[in-house]
Write a protein that holds these residues in place. Structure first.
Motif, mmCIF file in Angstrom:
data_model
loop_
_atom_site.group_PDB
_atom_site.id
_atom_site.type_symbol
_atom_site.label_atom_id
_atom_site.label_comp_id
_atom_site.label_asym_id
_atom_site.label_seq_id
_atom_site.Cartn_x
_atom_site.Cartn_y
_atom_site.Cartn_z
ATOM 1 N N ASP A 18 21.280 68.959 7.855
ATOM 2 C CA ASP A 18 20.035 69.278 8.564
ATOM 3 C C ASP A 18 19.026 69.905 7.615
ATOM 4 O O ASP A 18 17.839 69.583 7.660
ATOM 5 N N ILE A 22 15.885 67.583 7.291
ATOM 6 C CA ILE A 22 14.763 68.152 8.034
ATOM 7 C C ILE A 22 14.037 69.228 7.221
ATOM 8 O O ILE A 22 12.805 69.245 7.157
ATOM 9 N N SER A 47 11.004 74.411 12.884
ATOM 10 C CA SER A 47 12.462 74.494 12.733
ATOM 11 C C SER A 47 13.105 74.980 14.031
ATOM 12 O O SER A 47 14.109 74.421 14.496
ATOM 13 N N TYR A 50 13.017 72.221 16.573
ATOM 14 C CA TYR A 50 14.010 71.194 16.221
ATOM 15 C C TYR A 50 15.380 71.576 16.775
ATOM 16 O O TYR A 50 16.034 70.781 17.440
ATOM 17 N N TYR A 51 15.828 72.799 16.503
ATOM 18 C CA TYR A 51 17.146 73.237 16.948
ATOM 19 C C TYR A 51 17.202 73.508 18.448
ATOM 20 O O TYR A 51 18.274 73.483 19.043
ATOM 21 N N LEU A 54 15.979 69.132 20.125
ATOM 22 C CA LEU A 54 16.721 67.917 19.773
ATOM 23 C C LEU A 54 18.110 67.847 20.412
ATOM 24 O O LEU A 54 18.467 66.805 20.975
ATOM 25 N N THR A 62 22.147 67.218 16.466
ATOM 26 C CA THR A 62 21.015 67.311 15.552
ATOM 27 C C THR A 62 21.265 66.174 14.570
ATOM 28 O O THR A 62 22.314 65.524 14.615
#
Length: 140
Positions: A18, A22, A47, A50-51, A54, A62
């Motif tokens: 990740d 990312i 960030s 995203y966590y 997603l 992820t």
């Protein structure tokens, strides 16, 4: 019921992937937009989102977790929601920050040594990381 928990090395590799897949592009975009090389509010927000989002949208995966074949699920086997992921990411992040990273080190040992492979953030959110794929009926 916890089944087929993902172990320490798979989880670590997923986190590293990740960061590569990312984190690096996000850092480049942030540098282009802000001119800063250090973490800033823009990269921290993206960030965090995203966590947070997603795994909810992608059945607990992820990008890094998908590559290594693990995903986040609730202890009862259901898919994670925004509230669960908020607890797992934000609230656990506060715990890790307040303890100056000591809780993060304890979490790493927990994943390595506990039979269910659950870290502090898993206990807070009622989740675990599994190698089981989502059921076909849940994907469609």
């Amino acid at each position: 019921m916890i089944q087929n928990p993902g172990g320490f090395w798979r989880r670590l590799l997923g986190i590293l992937l990740d960061a590569i897949v990312i984190g690096i592009p996000l850092g480049i975009i942030a540098y282009i937009l802000t001119g800063e090389t250090e973490g800033n509010a823009f990269t921290n927000l993206l960030s965090f989102l995203y966590y947070l989002i997603l795994p909810v949208a992608w059945m607990g995966y992820t990008v890094g977790k998908r590559i290594v074949g693990v995903r986040i699920v609730k202890v009862n086997g259901e898919k994670v929601g925004i509230g669960t992921m908020f607890l797992r990411t934000f609230v656990a992040g506060i715990v890790y920050a307040v303890t100056i990273g000591i809780a993060l080190i304890v979490s790493a040992f927990m994943v390595g040594l506990r039979e269910d492979k659950r870290a502090i953030h898993d206990l807070i959110a009622g989740t675990y990381v599994t190698t089981d794929k989502p059921e076909q009926s849940l994907e469609t």
